[in-house]
Design a protein around this motif. Structure first.
Motif, mmCIF file in Angstrom:
data_model
loop_
_atom_site.group_PDB
_atom_site.id
_atom_site.type_symbol
_atom_site.label_atom_id
_atom_site.label_comp_id
_atom_site.label_asym_id
_atom_site.label_seq_id
_atom_site.Cartn_x
_atom_site.Cartn_y
_atom_site.Cartn_z
ATOM 1 N N CYS A 51 -4.876 -13.674 2.150
ATOM 2 C CA CYS A 51 -3.956 -13.589 1.108
ATOM 3 C C CYS A 51 -3.549 -12.811 0.805
ATOM 4 N N GLY A 52 -3.358 -11.610 1.423
ATOM 5 C CA GLY A 52 -3.682 -9.972 0.719
ATOM 6 C C GLY A 52 -4.568 -9.216 0.887
ATOM 7 N N LEU A 53 -3.847 -8.091 0.324
ATOM 8 C CA LEU A 53 -5.733 -7.001 0.722
ATOM 9 C C LEU A 53 -5.738 -6.707 -0.865
ATOM 10 N N HIS A 54 -7.165 -6.918 -1.104
ATOM 11 C CA HIS A 54 -7.804 -6.879 -2.285
ATOM 12 C C HIS A 54 -7.528 -5.128 -2.658
ATOM 13 N N ILE A 55 -6.717 -5.067 -3.243
ATOM 14 C CA ILE A 55 -6.922 -3.195 -3.911
ATOM 15 C C ILE A 55 -8.180 -3.019 -4.309
ATOM 16 N N ASN A 56 -9.375 -2.212 -3.969
ATOM 17 C CA ASN A 56 -10.587 -1.627 -5.419
ATOM 18 C C ASN A 56 -10.134 -1.171 -6.089
ATOM 19 N N GLU A 57 -9.676 -1.712 -6.996
ATOM 20 C CA GLU A 57 -8.588 -1.390 -8.493
ATOM 21 C C GLU A 57 -9.820 -0.298 -9.581
ATOM 22 N N ASP A 58 -11.202 -0.186 -9.484
ATOM 23 C CA ASP A 58 -11.788 0.427 -9.808
ATOM 24 C C ASP A 58 -12.001 1.730 -9.404
ATOM 25 N N HIS A 59 -11.005 2.215 -8.740
ATOM 26 C CA HIS A 59 -11.209 3.611 -7.937
ATOM 27 C C HIS A 59 -9.555 3.663 -7.648
ATOM 28 N N PHE A 60 -9.203 2.937 -8.057
ATOM 29 C CA PHE A 60 -7.381 3.186 -6.747
ATOM 30 C C PHE A 60 -6.369 2.097 -8.825
ATOM 31 N N VAL A 61 -5.127 3.060 -8.868
ATOM 32 C CA VAL A 61 -4.378 2.303 -9.400
ATOM 33 C C VAL A 61 -3.311 2.226 -8.475
ATOM 34 N N ALA A 62 -2.975 1.137 -8.668
ATOM 35 C CA ALA A 62 -1.644 1.104 -7.940
ATOM 36 C C ALA A 62 -0.151 0.775 -8.452
ATOM 37 N N GLU A 63 0.664 1.506 -7.926
ATOM 38 C CA GLU A 63 1.867 1.019 -8.937
ATOM 39 C C GLU A 63 3.018 0.756 -7.513
ATOM 40 N N ILE A 64 4.191 -0.043 -7.992
ATOM 41 C CA ILE A 64 4.757 -0.111 -7.169
ATOM 42 C C ILE A 64 6.651 0.336 -7.498
ATOM 43 N N ILE A 65 7.116 1.993 -6.396
ATOM 44 C CA ILE A 65 8.373 1.449 -7.608
ATOM 45 C C ILE A 65 9.422 1.778 -6.590
ATOM 46 N N ASP A 66 10.064 1.771 -6.967
ATOM 47 C CA ASP A 66 12.005 2.295 -6.043
ATOM 48 C C ASP A 66 11.771 3.394 -5.570
ATOM 49 N N PRO A 67 11.640 3.731 -3.767
ATOM 50 C CA PRO A 67 11.247 4.707 -3.514
ATOM 51 C C PRO A 67 12.843 5.131 -3.682
ATOM 52 N N THR B 245 14.532 5.553 -6.411
ATOM 53 C CA THR B 245 14.773 6.055 -7.996
ATOM 54 C C THR B 245 13.582 6.741 -8.621
ATOM 55 N N GLY B 246 12.197 6.308 -7.919
ATOM 56 C CA GLY B 246 10.968 6.551 -8.600
ATOM 57 C C GLY B 246 10.866 5.361 -9.629
ATOM 58 N N LYS B 247 11.549 5.186 -9.744
ATOM 59 C CA LYS B 247 11.370 3.818 -11.433
ATOM 60 C C LYS B 247 10.315 2.490 -10.690
ATOM 61 N N LYS B 248 9.309 2.745 -11.250
ATOM 62 C CA LYS B 248 7.964 1.441 -11.467
ATOM 63 C C LYS B 248 9.056 0.411 -11.072
ATOM 64 N N LEU B 249 8.086 -0.917 -10.673
ATOM 65 C CA LEU B 249 9.291 -1.843 -10.556
ATOM 66 C C LEU B 249 8.499 -2.566 -11.154
ATOM 67 N N ALA B 250 9.291 -3.703 -11.372
ATOM 68 C CA ALA B 250 8.222 -4.901 -11.635
ATOM 69 C C ALA B 250 7.190 -5.934 -11.083
ATOM 70 N N ALA B 251 6.638 -6.556 -11.527
ATOM 71 C CA ALA B 251 5.243 -6.905 -10.672
ATOM 72 C C ALA B 251 5.667 -8.134 -9.566
ATOM 73 N N GLY B 252 5.084 -7.964 -8.358
ATOM 74 C CA GLY B 252 6.294 -8.966 -7.409
ATOM 75 C C GLY B 252 6.765 -8.193 -6.746
ATOM 76 N N ALA B 253 8.247 -6.998 -6.976
ATOM 77 C CA ALA B 253 8.896 -6.200 -6.871
ATOM 78 C C ALA B 253 8.333 -6.259 -5.434
ATOM 79 N N GLU B 254 9.450 -5.567 -4.089
ATOM 80 C CA GLU B 254 9.226 -5.086 -3.179
ATOM 81 C C GLU B 254 9.876 -3.823 -3.240
ATOM 82 N N GLY B 255 8.479 -2.877 -2.536
ATOM 83 C CA GLY B 255 9.125 -1.179 -3.309
ATOM 84 C C GLY B 255 7.809 -0.480 -2.415
ATOM 85 N N GLU B 256 8.011 1.223 -2.431
ATOM 86 C CA GLU B 256 6.769 2.433 -2.020
ATOM 87 C C GLU B 256 5.432 1.640 -2.701
#
Lengths: 441, 244
Positions: free
Chosen positions: A253-269, A271-282
């Motif tokens: 049910c989704g791909l676990h990101i290895n967060e101890d080695h990477f920080v993942a953010e989702i942005i609006d491709p 505007t470059g603005k960070k999107l709220a949790a759960g939103a679709e973006g880059e």
């Protein structure tokens, strides 16, 4: 469910964030100190490493793009002297300057461990016989999975890509239980087995680890039914690490990101603005531990969503949805990135004119294929058949050579590619997505 | 167990810590290595409450402690063994130990304190031998043992050690390190600050490398030992060896 690194993979959110903050502060400082690209960028926008006081401060940092990597070709963004690099991988370079990535010994250690982590989550154990049907070489796929499987203690067969008959023989005779490949490769193998009258029930295959190209639930279902395996998706990119960035567990049910080695953010491709949790973006990734080639806020161009709720498998690492879209015009066909700009370069004529064209990806006989439609002038059409044929052949050869993948070239009459609005869609993807039927052409 | 987030500390106009984060989990030995002036002692003194941060936070089991007084912090379970031992040299070894129990005086009975002293003398037999000597007559290594024992009298859950091997002969260093491992096995969590990276990395589980008030690297001991920068800067491997 067994977990490879329980201490890390089941950390509570607050502890993950503590670890991420510590490592982020350290890597931002290392980048500033050791990579002139970052020092210049920081100085330009007037920030220092000391401005990173929380994970939210990540948004103060500049993005890193594929173009930045190209401009620093080959070693400009390495954070350690070449002397400390023990492995170099790079992108194919079929689409312009390749991006070159160096690994220190610690980077290789971490890479192996992270691949072990995602393979273990997918169900691979030390009792498995793992066939690695990814390309070995300068591409990261083969080595990544190889190291991971070895770390787990499985028996690893480095078959690399192609040679379908040999792949099938090895699966059968060497009693392969797990296969790592592109989904397309798995389907080709399934097809060949059917042709050779090999019953999948007579095989030992049970696990499949697939990635390096876009695929969907219907392909998953098909691979599973035809090879009698449990298929999982994983995600990685050569600029960041290769495989090992994220992977599905058996809950799928989704791909676990290895967060101890990477920080993942989702942005609006846009505007470059960070999107709220759960939103679709880059998806934007920051490496936290890499010594050789650290990247801050790297724009992957992949569109996805993030979910930080704990998973049914017990892991607390955030999950990203399967990547089904790109932000740019890149088409990923059989693991190869196809850039419209590259096609344009091939089509430039002696007089500097570029004929109109359209790149189409489609699925036929369970295989992804590429077609390039090129508008040609009336004169050429009226010209001798032989000349036309030569031109056609030339283009197909040039595409194969330059894109790194075979493309069917279709010469079309002038003004046939424009839609009713008069514009040309450069890239058309006709491959079926999740649960959709392919649009009729 | 202990989490430090983005700690900034000033010494007058000088910013000694520029946003430092690290954590220690229960039962771990975590070391912070770095050169002179990297901010190591400042960090310990801030955790102990001797210095106040200008920003950032220190959380002990998710409760902030960075506004508490040193005495309260000791009672919460954090004891520091200061740099340069700082034993009371004109007092006897035993009196030094009794003073270490000061934070417990109100709650502990004399018998309990006596028991604790016995335990310390068991841990450090040399202190029993020297019980009636003044601390000033002890050797450097013995004074270090006394300083550790004195801190342990407060029953800390976290022990902060500031350069415990400084100026000691190699054989004494190794006995101090053995003591540190033994303390961990008795359930004490340890933060070890060292310039002697060799010594620190031989007992720790994880480490952070400090540089001018910031963490520049973190990792398991194996990772740090593999890192070429650590080798060059802190383990005394020659520049030449690493770069050529």
């Amino acid at each position: 469910m067994p977990v490879w690194n329980k201490d890390i993979e089941t950390l509570n959110r607050e502890d993950i964030e503590q670890l991420q903050l510590e490592r982020l502060q350290a890597i931002v400082y290392r980048c500033y100190k050791n990579v002139s690209f970052y020092k210049n960028k920081f100085d330009e926008i007037g920030i220092t490493p000391d401005d990173i006081q929380s994970l939210d401060d990540l948004s103060k940092l500049p993005f890193t793009t594929k173009d930045d990597l190209r401009e620093s070709y080959p070693y400009g963004m390495f954070a350690v002297p070449l002397r400390e690099i023990v492995r170099i991988h790079s992108s194919s370079g079929a689409t312009g300057l390749p991006t070159v990535v160096g690994y220190t010994r610690n980077d290789l250690e971490n890479w192996s461990d992270l691949c072990a982590r995602i393979m273990f989550a997918a169900g691979v154990t030390r009792d498995d016989v793992v066939q690695i049907a990814f390309d070995y070489g300068i591409f990261t796929g083969g080595f990544g999975f190889h190291q991971g499987a070895e770390r787990i203690g499985a028996s690893v067969i480095p078959t690399s890509v192609g040679h379908t008959n040999r792949q099938v023989t090895i699966i059968k005779d060497y009693k392969t239980t797990a296969i790592a490949s592109t989904p397309n490769c798995a389907l080709t193998i399934a097809e060949r087995m059917e042709k050779l009258n090999i019953d999948p029930k007579s095989l030992n295959l049970r696990v499949g680890l697939f990635g390096a190209e876009q695929w969907n639930e219907s392909i998953r279902k098909e691979v599973e039914e035809r090879l009698l395996i449990k298929a999982t998706d994983n995600y990685g990119l050569s600029e960041i690490l290769g495989p090992g960035v994220a992977g599905e567990c058996e809950e799928r049910c989704g791909l676990h990101i290895n967060e101890d080695h990477f920080v993942a953010e989702i942005i609006d491709p846009k505007t470059g603005k960070k999107l709220a949790a759960g939103a679709e973006g880059e998806l934007v990734l920051t490496t936290l531990t890499k010594e050789g080639f650290p990247l801050l806020r790297y724009r992957t161009g992949d569109v996805t969503t993030l979910d930080i709720d704990p998973c049914g498998c017990g892991r607390t690492l955030a999950r990203m949805a399967r990547v089904m879209k790109r932000t740019d015009d890149i088409l990923i066909v059989r693991g190869v990135n196809v850039y419209p700009s590259r096609v344009r370069e091939i089509l430039i004529q002696k007089d500097g004119n570029i004929p109109e064209f359209q790149i189409v990806a489609y699925r036929q006989d369970n295989k992804d294929n590429l077609e390039v439609k090129v508008e040609i002038s009336e004169e050429l059409f009226l010209d001798e058949m032989k000349q036309l044929r030569t031109y056609h052949l030339q283009l197909e050869r040039a595409m194969q050579k330059s894109l790194g993948i075979a493309a069917k070239v279709k010469l079309v009459e002038p003004a046939t590619l424009r839609d009713e609005n008069g514009s040309i869609k450069r890239v058309v993807d006709l491959r079926p997505r999740n649960g959709e039927t392919p649009p009729a052409e | 167990m202990l989490k430090v987030r983005s700690l900034k500390v000033n010494y007058g106009a000088i910013r000694a810590l520029k946003g430092m984060s690290f954590h220690v989990s229960e039962g771990e030995i975590v070391t912070l290595i770095g050169a002179n002036g990297a901010g190591k002692s400042t960090l310990l003194n801030t955790i102990s409450g001797l210095l106040r941060p200008t920003s950032g936070e220190i959380m002990l089991e998710d409760k902030p402690i960075h506004r508490l007084s040193p005495a309260v912090i000791v009672r919460r379970g954090i004891s520091q063994v200061p740099e340069g031992r700082q034993v009371f040299s004109s007092l006897t070894v035993r009196d030094n130990l009794i003073l270490g129990a000061y934070p417990k005086m109100r709650v502990s009975s004399r018998a309990e304190i006596r028991e604790d002293i016995e335990h310390m003398e068991e841990l450090f037999p040399i202190l029993k031998e020297r019980e009636r000597q003044t601390a000033g007559t002890l050797s450097g290594g013995e004074q270090q043992m006394l300083a550790i024992a004195r801190s342990l009298m407060a029953h800390p859950r976290i022990l902060l050690l500031d350069e415990p091997t400084m100026g000691l002969a190699p054989i004494v260093v190794s006995s101090i390190l053995t003591t540190i491992k033994r303390l961990r096995s008795e359930g004490v969590t340890i933060v070890l600050i060292e310039q002697n990276a060799h010594a620190a990395l031989s007992v720790a589980d994880r480490g952070y490398v400090l540089e001018t008030g910031r963490v520049v690297l973190d990792g398991t001991v194996e990772e740090l030992l593999e890192n070429q920068e650590v080798n060059r800067a802190y383990l005394g491997k020659g520049y030449k060896e690493v770069w050529e």
